[in-house]
Design a protein around this motif. Sequence first.
Motif, mmCIF file in Angstrom:
data_model
loop_
_atom_site.group_PDB
_atom_site.id
_atom_site.type_symbol
_atom_site.label_atom_id
_atom_site.label_comp_id
_atom_site.label_asym_id
_atom_site.label_seq_id
_atom_site.Cartn_x
_atom_site.Cartn_y
_atom_site.Cartn_z
ATOM 1 N N LEU A 117 30.736 40.731 27.430
ATOM 2 C CA LEU A 117 31.991 41.495 27.394
ATOM 3 C C LEU A 117 32.365 41.971 28.795
ATOM 4 N N ARG A 118 31.381 42.437 29.531
ATOM 5 C CA ARG A 118 31.642 42.898 30.902
ATOM 6 C C ARG A 118 32.059 41.745 31.796
ATOM 7 N N ILE A 119 31.425 40.591 31.654
ATOM 8 C CA ILE A 119 31.813 39.421 32.446
ATOM 9 C C ILE A 119 33.263 39.051 32.158
ATOM 10 N N LEU A 120 33.621 38.997 30.879
ATOM 11 C CA LEU A 120 35.000 38.663 30.513
ATOM 12 C C LEU A 120 35.967 39.692 31.081
ATOM 13 N N SER A 121 35.586 40.948 31.074
ATOM 14 C CA SER A 121 36.421 42.001 31.635
ATOM 15 C C SER A 121 36.609 41.820 33.136
ATOM 16 N N ILE A 122 35.535 41.516 33.838
ATOM 17 C CA ILE A 122 35.606 41.318 35.290
ATOM 18 C C ILE A 122 36.493 40.128 35.624
ATOM 19 N N VAL A 123 36.284 39.021 34.944
ATOM 20 C CA VAL A 123 37.058 37.805 35.221
ATOM 21 C C VAL A 123 38.529 38.016 34.887
ATOM 22 N N SER A 124 38.821 38.621 33.746
ATOM 23 C CA SER A 124 40.217 38.793 33.348
ATOM 24 C C SER A 124 40.945 39.822 34.204
ATOM 25 N N ALA A 125 40.214 40.754 34.810
ATOM 26 C CA ALA A 125 40.841 41.775 35.654
ATOM 27 C C ALA A 125 41.068 41.311 37.089
ATOM 28 N N ASN A 126 40.488 40.178 37.467
ATOM 29 C CA ASN A 126 40.607 39.696 38.840
ATOM 30 C C ASN A 126 42.046 39.308 39.165
ATOM 31 N N LYS A 127 42.573 39.854 40.241
ATOM 32 C CA LYS A 127 43.968 39.593 40.641
ATOM 33 C C LYS A 127 44.211 38.133 41.011
ATOM 34 N N SER A 138 43.038 35.682 39.427
ATOM 35 C CA SER A 138 42.941 34.954 38.148
ATOM 36 C C SER A 138 41.674 34.120 38.019
ATOM 37 N N GLU A 139 40.753 34.258 38.955
ATOM 38 C CA GLU A 139 39.475 33.562 38.855
ATOM 39 C C GLU A 139 38.430 34.358 39.622
ATOM 40 N N THR A 140 37.175 34.153 39.242
ATOM 41 C CA THR A 140 36.068 34.880 39.852
ATOM 42 C C THR A 140 34.960 33.899 40.179
ATOM 43 N N GLY A 180 34.775 28.674 24.584
ATOM 44 C CA GLY A 180 36.189 28.442 24.866
ATOM 45 C C GLY A 180 36.923 29.659 25.398
ATOM 46 N N LEU A 181 36.174 30.622 25.916
ATOM 47 C CA LEU A 181 36.796 31.827 26.459
ATOM 48 C C LEU A 181 37.017 31.744 27.964
ATOM 49 N N TRP A 241 29.669 26.445 44.691
ATOM 50 C CA TRP A 241 30.035 27.587 43.854
ATOM 51 C C TRP A 241 30.844 27.160 42.634
ATOM 52 N N ALA A 242 30.727 27.952 41.599
ATOM 53 C CA ALA A 242 31.532 27.754 40.391
ATOM 54 C C ALA A 242 32.472 28.950 40.259
ATOM 55 N N TYR A 243 33.709 28.645 39.914
ATOM 56 C CA TYR A 243 34.727 29.672 39.725
ATOM 57 C C TYR A 243 35.123 29.701 38.254
ATOM 58 N N PHE A 244 35.316 30.914 37.740
ATOM 59 C CA PHE A 244 35.607 31.086 36.325
ATOM 60 C C PHE A 244 36.939 31.787 36.137
ATOM 61 N N SER A 245 37.674 31.316 35.140
ATOM 62 C CA SER A 245 38.944 31.935 34.768
ATOM 63 C C SER A 245 39.033 31.978 33.251
ATOM 64 N N VAL A 246 39.870 32.870 32.757
ATOM 65 C CA VAL A 246 40.047 32.999 31.308
ATOM 66 C C VAL A 246 40.890 31.821 30.820
ATOM 67 N N VAL A 247 40.456 31.193 29.743
ATOM 68 C CA VAL A 247 41.203 30.089 29.139
ATOM 69 C C VAL A 247 42.527 30.657 28.619
ATOM 70 N N PRO A 248 43.665 30.060 29.015
ATOM 71 C CA PRO A 248 44.955 30.564 28.549
ATOM 72 C C PRO A 248 45.023 30.610 27.017
ATOM 73 N N GLY A 249 45.432 31.758 26.497
ATOM 74 C CA GLY A 249 45.591 31.928 25.064
ATOM 75 C C GLY A 249 44.336 32.339 24.314
ATOM 76 N N ALA A 250 43.169 32.274 24.961
ATOM 77 C CA ALA A 250 41.917 32.585 24.263
ATOM 78 C C ALA A 250 41.857 34.047 23.822
ATOM 79 N N LEU A 251 42.212 34.950 24.710
ATOM 80 C CA LEU A 251 42.161 36.372 24.358
ATOM 81 C C LEU A 251 43.248 36.727 23.355
ATOM 82 N N GLU A 252 44.402 36.095 23.479
ATOM 83 C CA GLU A 252 45.492 36.346 22.539
ATOM 84 C C GLU A 252 45.124 35.882 21.133
ATOM 85 N N SER A 253 44.397 34.764 21.041
ATOM 86 C CA SER A 253 44.004 34.280 19.709
ATOM 87 C C SER A 253 43.009 35.240 19.053
#
Length: 123
Positions: free
Chosen positions: A51-61, A63-65, A92-93, A102-114
Motif C-alpha cells: 500500500l505504501r509503495i502504491l502511495s509513493i508511486v502514485s504521488a510522484n509528480k 508519474s513514475e518512480t 496489474g496495479l 534501473w526499473a521505473y514504476f508507474s500506476v497502470v492507467p485505470g487500475a485505481l479507478e477500477s
Amino acid sequence: MSTDTSTESGLNLQPFESPCCVPAEDKDILQAEEAELLASRFKALSDPNRLRILSIVSANKESETCVCDLPEPLGLKQPTVSHHLKILVEAGLLHREKRGVWAYFSVVPGALESLSAALVAKK
C-alpha cells in the motif's frame, strides 16, 4: 381448513412478496472474471508495504518512480522492495519499465479507478 387471513385482533395478514426473493439484474452482478481480477488486486494491496509503495508511486509528480527511490522511505532492503513490486505488477496495479540497470514504476492507467468503482454500490 379456513383460508381467512384475519386474526382475532381484526388485522388482515395478507402474504407479501419479500424483496430477498427478487434476483438482481445481470448488469448489477459482479461477473466471475472481473471478480478474479479485483480479488487479485485487493490481495496484492493487503500488505501495508505494498500500500505504501502504491502511495509513493502514485504521488510522484513525474508519474513514475525508480526502484532505487523506494527502500529508504519504506525502511526495507532492496530485495524485499523488489518482491513487493513484482506482486503489484503481476496484479496489474503497476507498470514496470526497465532503463539500463534501473526499473521505473508507474500506476497502470485505470487500475485505481477500477478498485474504487468496485467499492461503490451499483444502483
